[in-house]
Design an enzyme around this catalytic site. Structure first.
Site, PDB file in Angstrom:
ATOM      1  N   ARG A  50       0.745  -1.194   0.026  1.00 45.27           N
ATOM      2  CA  ARG A  50      -0.011   0.024   0.020  1.00 45.27           C
ATOM      3  C   ARG A  50       0.869   1.362   0.055  1.00 45.27           C
ATOM      4  O   ARG A  50       0.539   2.152  -0.854  1.00 45.27           O
ATOM      5  CB  ARG A  50      -0.948  -0.138   1.129  1.00 45.27           C
ATOM      6  CG  ARG A  50      -2.039  -0.992   1.522  1.00 45.27           C
ATOM      7  CD  ARG A  50      -2.760  -0.926   2.638  1.00 45.27           C
ATOM      8  NE  ARG A  50      -3.997  -1.899   2.605  1.00 45.27           N
ATOM      9  CZ  ARG A  50      -3.641  -3.067   3.009  1.00 45.27           C
ATOM     10  NH1 ARG A  50      -2.621  -3.645   3.381  1.00 45.27           N
ATOM     11  NH2 ARG A  50      -4.826  -3.891   3.169  1.00 45.27           N
TER      12      ARG A  50
ATOM     13  N   ALA B  88      10.244   2.534   6.952  1.00 43.38           N
ATOM     14  CA  ALA B  88       9.586   1.059   7.358  1.00 43.38           C
ATOM     15  C   ALA B  88       9.831   0.561   8.580  1.00 43.38           C
ATOM     16  O   ALA B  88       9.222   0.714   9.702  1.00 43.38           O
ATOM     17  CB  ALA B  88      10.012   0.175   6.043  1.00 43.38           C
ATOM     18  N   ARG B  89      11.288  -0.082   8.816  1.00 41.64           N
ATOM     19  CA  ARG B  89      11.501  -0.501  10.065  1.00 41.64           C
ATOM     20  C   ARG B  89      12.845  -0.497  10.221  1.00 41.64           C
ATOM     21  O   ARG B  89      13.626  -0.691   9.290  1.00 41.64           O
ATOM     22  CB  ARG B  89      11.249  -2.077   9.985  1.00 41.64           C
ATOM     23  CG  ARG B  89       9.632  -2.431  10.411  1.00 41.64           C
ATOM     24  CD  ARG B  89       9.573  -2.194  11.746  1.00 41.64           C
ATOM     25  NE  ARG B  89       7.950  -2.371  12.320  1.00 41.64           N
ATOM     26  CZ  ARG B  89       7.293  -1.716  12.556  1.00 41.64           C
ATOM     27  NH1 ARG B  89       7.214  -0.462  11.834  1.00 41.64           N
ATOM     28  NH2 ARG B  89       5.866  -2.024  12.791  1.00 41.64           N
TER      29      ARG B  89
ATOM     30  N   GLU C  67      16.267   2.281  19.076  1.00 40.59           N
ATOM     31  CA  GLU C  67      15.222   3.390  19.357  1.00 40.59           C
ATOM     32  C   GLU C  67      14.972   3.374  20.817  1.00 40.59           C
ATOM     33  O   GLU C  67      14.731   2.332  21.304  1.00 40.59           O
ATOM     34  CB  GLU C  67      13.921   3.331  18.420  1.00 40.59           C
ATOM     35  CG  GLU C  67      14.148   3.422  17.059  1.00 40.59           C
ATOM     36  CD  GLU C  67      12.814   3.374  16.358  1.00 40.59           C
ATOM     37  OE1 GLU C  67      11.701   3.228  16.839  1.00 40.59           O
ATOM     38  OE2 GLU C  67      12.884   3.477  15.188  1.00 40.59           O
TER      39      GLU C  67
ATOM     40  N   HIS D 271      10.307   8.110  14.594  1.00 39.93           N
ATOM     41  CA  HIS D 271       9.484   7.120  14.405  1.00 39.93           C
ATOM     42  C   HIS D 271       7.768   7.645  14.418  1.00 39.93           C
ATOM     43  O   HIS D 271       7.144   7.262  15.002  1.00 39.93           O
ATOM     44  CB  HIS D 271       9.399   5.931  15.364  1.00 39.93           C
ATOM     45  CG  HIS D 271       9.095   4.745  14.749  1.00 39.93           C
ATOM     46  ND1 HIS D 271       9.431   3.304  15.118  1.00 39.93           N
ATOM     47  CD2 HIS D 271       7.790   4.320  13.990  1.00 39.93           C
ATOM     48  CE1 HIS D 271       8.693   2.429  14.447  1.00 39.93           C
ATOM     49  NE2 HIS D 271       7.687   2.978  13.715  1.00 39.93           N
TER      50      HIS D 271
END
Length: 326
Positions: free
Chosen positions: A155, A235-236, A265, A284
């Site tokens: 998406r 993303a990650r 993080e 984030h």
């Protein structure tokens, strides 16, 4: 009374969740801060449904769940949940896959334009009382002259491509499950990952964190990228080997990076990535907007309520077949 446990949350309060769950007869137990798995096990033991944000829901925590029918993640990624352990226990894991598509795609474009147009450096120069170009002329780039590599065409990847199209750049896409003809219709070219890395001036990551993608940007793959390329990651964090990234920036292999996510993080105050003048960072937050956060919280609460009621659940990501009415 049915019980919903919330392992952690970053919101100011849980008023929105309470407005959905308490009138339906549910009680709520919650911890705001992330806690260790041994503590979580006590919180979730008697819950009929569990909502989690960033806390580690590992096999130990899942084994402690005596009654839970579902674990609902506040977000898209579910890498903080042991999916295999939940599947073995017959517990459904659900996410909220579509609440922040536009926000993350917008953040990606903001990062790309900030890097190619040197927005931060030029702003800082004026704030410092100077006037002129903050970087060499070669640092001021137009997207129409560049190739952008999109890794992952779900998406968000699709929305990033749609936003990039008017800028007239060449777009490469690496996604093994998307047909080349679909990409061609969207103005993109299908490419193997190594080809995308070798030919792209900007590489932007939009794939989930899985066993196959963790560490995909490492010393070896960075060596295969164009010299002077830019890396964008919304993303990650664990898709990228942080130490290898810092080294590539120091060596000049990469011209810059724009990162909304990182490992670890929060980024420790003494981490070398914070000293790099070639990096734009965010904490984030790419998914956030008033609309997106409200949608996320309402959807998570309604999924938990549906689980408590034994109703059909949407967005199941761990392959467990729901037992409706049970």
């Amino acid at each position: 009374m049915p019980l919903v446990a919330i392992t952690d949350y970053s919101f100011d309060d849980l008023a929105l969740e309470e407005s959905i769950l308490r009138p339906a007869g549910c009680d709520i137990v919650a911890w705001k801060e992330r806690r260790a798995p041994e503590d979580l096990a006590r919180l979730v033991a008697d819950a009929d449904a569990v909502i989690t944000q960033f806390a580690t829901v590992n096999a130990e925590v899942i084994r402690a769940m005596r009654r839970s029918r579902a674990i609902v993640r506040y977000g898209i990624g579910v890498d903080n949940v042991d999916l295999a352990a939940a599947r073995e226990a017959g517990i459904l894991v659900c996410n909220v896959p579509d609440y922040c598509i536009d926000e993350v795609a917008d953040q990606t474009l903001a990062f790309i334009l900030a890097m190619t147009r040197q927005v931060c450096a030029n702003s800082q120069l004026v704030h410092d009382g100077r006037w002129g170009l903050a970087v060499p002329l070669s640092g001021m780039q137009a997207l129409r002259d560049l190739t952008v590599g999109i890794v992952g065409y779900g998406r968000i990847g699709r929305e990033v491509a749609a936003r990039l199209r008017p800028f007239k750049c060449r777009m490469l896409v690496s996604d093994p499950v998307v047909d080349a003809s679909e990409l061609a219709n969207a103005g993109c070219q299908s490419a193997k990952l190594h080809t995308l890395l070798a030919e792209s001036d900007i590489v932007t990551l939009h794939c989930p964190s899985t066993d196959g993608t963790r560490g995909m940007i490492n010393a070896q793959s960075l060596a295969g990228m164009k010299r002077g390329a830019i890396l964008v990651n919304v993303a990650r964090g664990d898709l990228v080997d942080s130490a290898a990234l810092v080294q590539a920036l120091d060596d000049g292999k990469l011209a810059g990076a724009a990162l909304d996510v990182f490992v670890p993080e929060p980024i420790p105050a003494d981490h070398p990535i914070l000293q790099s003048g070639r990096v734009v960072l965010a904490s984030h937050i790419a998914s956030t907007s008033v609309r997106a956060v409200r949608t996320l919280r309402e959807t998570a609460a309604r999924l938990a309520l549906a689980a408590v009621r034994g109703e059909k659940l949407a967005n199941i990501v761990n392959g467990v077949t729901p037992a409706v009415g049970k």
